[in-house]
Design a protein around this motif. Structure first.
Motif, short mmCIF file in Angstrom:
data_model
loop_
_atom_site.label_atom_id
_atom_site.label_comp_id
_atom_site.label_asym_id
_atom_site.label_seq_id
_atom_site.Cartn_x
_atom_site.Cartn_y
_atom_site.Cartn_z
N TYR A 116 0.84 -1.21 0.00
CA TYR A 116 0.00 0.00 0.00
C TYR A 116 0.87 1.25 0.00
CZ TYR A 116 -4.13 2.84 0.65
OH TYR A 116 -5.15 3.73 0.45
N GLU A 117 1.95 1.20 0.74
CA GLU A 117 2.89 2.32 0.78
C GLU A 117 3.50 2.57 -0.60
OE1 GLU A 117 7.44 2.95 2.49
OE2 GLU A 117 6.10 1.54 3.49
N ILE A 118 3.92 1.49 -1.27
CA ILE A 118 4.57 1.62 -2.58
C ILE A 118 3.59 2.08 -3.64
CG2 ILE A 118 5.67 0.31 -4.45
CD1 ILE A 118 6.85 -1.54 -2.26
N ARG A 119 2.39 1.51 -3.62
CA ARG A 119 1.43 1.73 -4.71
C ARG A 119 0.77 3.11 -4.65
NH1 ARG A 119 -2.33 -3.23 -4.24
NH2 ARG A 119 -3.19 -2.54 -6.25
N GLN A 120 1.06 3.89 -3.63
CA GLN A 120 0.68 5.29 -3.64
C GLN A 120 1.62 6.10 -4.53
OE1 GLN A 120 -0.01 6.95 0.37
NE2 GLN A 120 -0.18 4.83 1.10
N GLN A 121 2.77 5.48 -4.86
CA GLN A 121 3.79 6.20 -5.64
C GLN A 121 3.99 5.59 -7.03
OE1 GLN A 121 7.38 7.01 -3.08
NE2 GLN A 121 6.24 5.73 -1.62
N ILE A 122 4.17 4.25 -7.09
CA ILE A 122 4.44 3.57 -8.35
C ILE A 122 3.72 2.22 -8.36
CG2 ILE A 122 6.67 4.68 -8.77
CD1 ILE A 122 8.03 2.16 -7.66
N PRO A 123 3.45 1.65 -9.54
CA PRO A 123 2.80 0.34 -9.60
C PRO A 123 3.78 -0.80 -9.31
CG PRO A 123 3.18 1.18 -11.82
CD PRO A 123 3.59 2.27 -10.87
N ILE A 124 3.23 -1.90 -8.84
CA ILE A 124 3.99 -3.14 -8.64
C ILE A 124 3.53 -4.15 -9.70
CG2 ILE A 124 4.42 -5.11 -7.11
CD1 ILE A 124 3.97 -3.28 -4.73
N SER A 125 4.49 -4.65 -10.49
CA SER A 125 4.18 -5.69 -11.47
C SER A 125 4.85 -6.99 -11.04
CB SER A 125 4.65 -5.28 -12.87
OG SER A 125 6.07 -5.19 -12.93
N PHE A 142 -1.49 -12.19 -2.33
CA PHE A 142 -0.26 -11.82 -3.05
C PHE A 142 -0.61 -11.19 -4.39
CE2 PHE A 142 1.49 -15.93 -0.96
CZ PHE A 142 1.60 -15.29 0.25
N TYR A 143 -1.49 -11.87 -5.14
CA TYR A 143 -1.87 -11.36 -6.46
C TYR A 143 -2.55 -10.00 -6.36
CZ TYR A 143 -1.14 -16.26 -7.95
OH TYR A 143 -0.63 -17.52 -8.20
N GLU A 144 -3.43 -9.85 -5.35
CA GLU A 144 -4.18 -8.59 -5.20
C GLU A 144 -3.27 -7.44 -4.81
OE1 GLU A 144 -7.17 -8.40 -6.14
OE2 GLU A 144 -8.21 -10.31 -5.81
N SER A 145 -2.06 -7.76 -4.30
CA SER A 145 -1.11 -6.71 -3.92
C SER A 145 -0.36 -6.15 -5.12
CB SER A 145 -0.10 -7.26 -2.91
OG SER A 145 -0.73 -7.67 -1.72
N CYS A 146 -0.64 -6.68 -6.32
CA CYS A 146 0.09 -6.29 -7.53
C CYS A 146 -0.85 -5.58 -8.50
CB CYS A 146 0.70 -7.52 -8.21
SG CYS A 146 1.80 -8.45 -7.12
N ASP A 147 -0.32 -4.54 -9.14
CA ASP A 147 -1.12 -3.79 -10.12
C ASP A 147 -1.13 -4.45 -11.48
OD1 ASP A 147 -1.70 -1.21 -8.52
OD2 ASP A 147 0.46 -1.49 -8.28
N LEU A 148 -0.07 -5.23 -11.79
CA LEU A 148 0.03 -5.90 -13.07
C LEU A 148 0.54 -7.31 -12.85
CD1 LEU A 148 0.24 -6.11 -16.21
CD2 LEU A 148 2.50 -5.02 -16.02
N LEU A 149 -0.22 -8.30 -13.31
CA LEU A 149 0.21 -9.70 -13.29
C LEU A 149 0.54 -10.12 -14.72
CD1 LEU A 149 -2.48 -11.24 -10.91
CD2 LEU A 149 -0.09 -10.76 -10.35
N MET A 150 1.77 -10.54 -14.93
CA MET A 150 2.19 -11.08 -16.22
C MET A 150 2.43 -12.57 -16.04
SD MET A 150 4.82 -8.03 -17.40
CE MET A 150 5.67 -8.03 -15.80
N ALA A 151 1.57 -13.39 -16.64
CA ALA A 151 1.61 -14.83 -16.44
C ALA A 151 2.54 -15.49 -17.46
CB ALA A 151 0.20 -15.41 -16.57
#
Length: 470
Positions: A116-125, A142-151
């Motif tokens: 939550y701290e990181i995603r206020q600034q930049i996305p997590i992929s 874990f998945y919901e903590s990421c803005d982009l999932l690349m499978a």
């Protein structure tokens, strides 16, 4: 040209020879023209930890390999995968535009705790893979903590899609980015090549073998090393002695590993007369490509496999395969559905895998599929997951299948496998193009999380006259 965006990579050090390190390197080198990269570069016990930042920007060797002159690449070596403090430090000093992390989500609990701290600034992929089914619902946080999932695999794409229920995924925040191999590093070599002849002679100086089965992976339980020795021993026993003497199992792996077993003891006690040679040196890709070319067939009897890099390397080298139908290996076997190639959309909540052939049993000519038996295993961190183990007799049948084929026919089928892999973008370029497309989709659509302020909304306790009993 505008200023490049900067990506912070969390993964194995790109200089390591692990699967994660190798693929991280391919992704970074393949996109240096598009992005600047920083890496918190992990290793079990990193020899460079404490030495500060390693700046590889505009390194002449990287320029020679990639053809890119103007680039920025910095490494922050750590033991393990890092911690919140170093992420905060790198974010503060380097100002990345995105985090990309890679490998098993269980290693990243500390990252998700600060998401939550990181995603206020930049996305997590997250470039992610999951070996097997049933759907790992405990991975949802874990998945919901990421803005982009690349499978990395079609099966993982389907897992991501159905496990994420809090925030259903869109086209831009869930993408399929299959692993890709550099077809200029792994390719067919003619039998008359002097380097091939020399390496083959050094491996077996006293004997000329007619049929070589090759294994290239770690000596760990899920890779099926002992199963392969068992199967090859039975295969040799089934042949006339003069033919069996001309067959070799070549295993590029550590002979002893605490996560596997003592493979020399397996051979010595069960099949002492079997032709088995171990290769355990760390080889550059040039020599590894020669080993694939020396082989008549590559064997991957794994019971769990996210993707299976050695299988795709073998395909690019034009060598046929024997492999288990599971995980990301399914994507590499050329299954046909109603005359077309197997697609990620063929996997559903009801049929999430083709490991039992429910979608298709029509496969590419370059492989002999091993249909596994499945048992449900687990541990406290991963309460359940299939152990998809192939049958020993099926491995033996696969060895006979390729042994009874002419060299010319094996070569023809291997070439078909390589051509199919290139056509279907299992290449470094194909992988990197999809990475760029996924990043750009995220940059276009991502919105930072809103800052939260914690407010005490509880009402003050009323004051009562003395003597009142509540």
């Amino acid at each position: 040209m505008g200023k490049k965006k900067k990506i912070l990579l969390l993964a194995d050090d790109i200089r390591l020879h692990s699967g994660i390190g190798t693929m991280s390197r391919e992704i970074v080198f393949g996109t240096l023209d598009k992005y600047d990269w920083i890496q918190i570069a992990g290793a079990i016990k990193h020899p460079d930890e404490g030495k500060g930042v390693i700046d590889l920007s505009n390194d002449s060797k990287i320029t020679e390999e990639t053809g890119i002159k103007d680039f920025s690449l910095k490494l922050f070596p750590v033991s393990g995968y890092g911690n919140p403090d170093i992420v905060r430090y790198v974010m503060d000093t380097e100002k990345p535009d995105m985090i990309m992390h890679f490998t098993d989500p269980r290693f990243w609990g500390w990252l998700y705790d600060m998401a939550y701290e990181i995603r206020q600034q930049i996305p997590i992929s997250y470039y992610n893979i999951w070996d097997d089914l049933p759907f790992p619902h405990w991975n949802e946080p874990f998945y919901e903590s990421c803005d982009l999932l690349m499978a990395i695999s079609k099966q993982t794409y389907n897992i991501n899609k159905h496990v994420c229920q809090i925030k259903p995924r869109n086209d831009w925040d869930l993408t399929y980015v299959q692993h890709g191999i550099d077809e200029e590093k792994y390719f067919p070599i003619d039998d008359t090549n002097t380097e091939l002849i020399g390496l083959k002679s050094s491996i077996a100086p006293d004997k000329d073998y007619d049929f070589i089965a090759f294994f290239n992976s770690r000596n760990i339980r899920r890779k099926g090393c002992s199963d392969l020795i068992h199967a090859f021993g039975e295969f040799q026993k089934s042949l006339p002695k003069e033919e069996a003497d001309k067959c070799l199992l070549l295993m590029h792996t550590d002979v002893v590993d605490d996560n596997g077993t003592n493979l020399q003891a397996v051979q010595d006690n069960l099949y002492p007369d079997m032709n088995l040679i171990f290769s355990n040196a760390k080889l550059p890709y040039q020599q590894l490509n020669i080993l694939y070319n020396i082989a008549d067939v590559s064997c991957n009897p794994s019971s769990a496999e996210g993707f299976g890099l050695s299988h795709m390397e073998s395909m690019m080298a034009g060598t046929p395969t024997i492999t288990t139908v599971l995980g990301g290996l399914q994507d590499q076997l050329g299954f046909k559905v109603d005359g077309r190639d197997f697609r990620k959309e063929d996997l559903t909540a009801d049929i999430p895998s083709n490991s039992n052939g429910r979608i298709s049993k029509e496969h590419g000519e370059w492989t002999y599929p091993l249909w596994p038996n499945q048992s449900l295993q687990g541990s406290p961190p991963t309460p359940y997951i299939y152990d998809s183990r192939p049958v020993i007799d099926d491995i033996v049948k696969g060895l006979h299948y390729w042994y009874n084929m002419s060299n010319e026919e094996r070569t023809r089928r291997g070439k078909i496998g390589r051509d199919w892999a290139i056509k279907n973008n299992f290449t470094k370029k194909g992988m990197c193009n999809e990475i760029v497309k996924s990043f750009e989709g995220c940059f276009k659509n991502w919105k930072p999380l809103e800052r939260m302020q914690i407010i005490n909304t509880s009402k003050p306790k009323p004051k009562y006259p003395s003597g009142v009993i509540l």
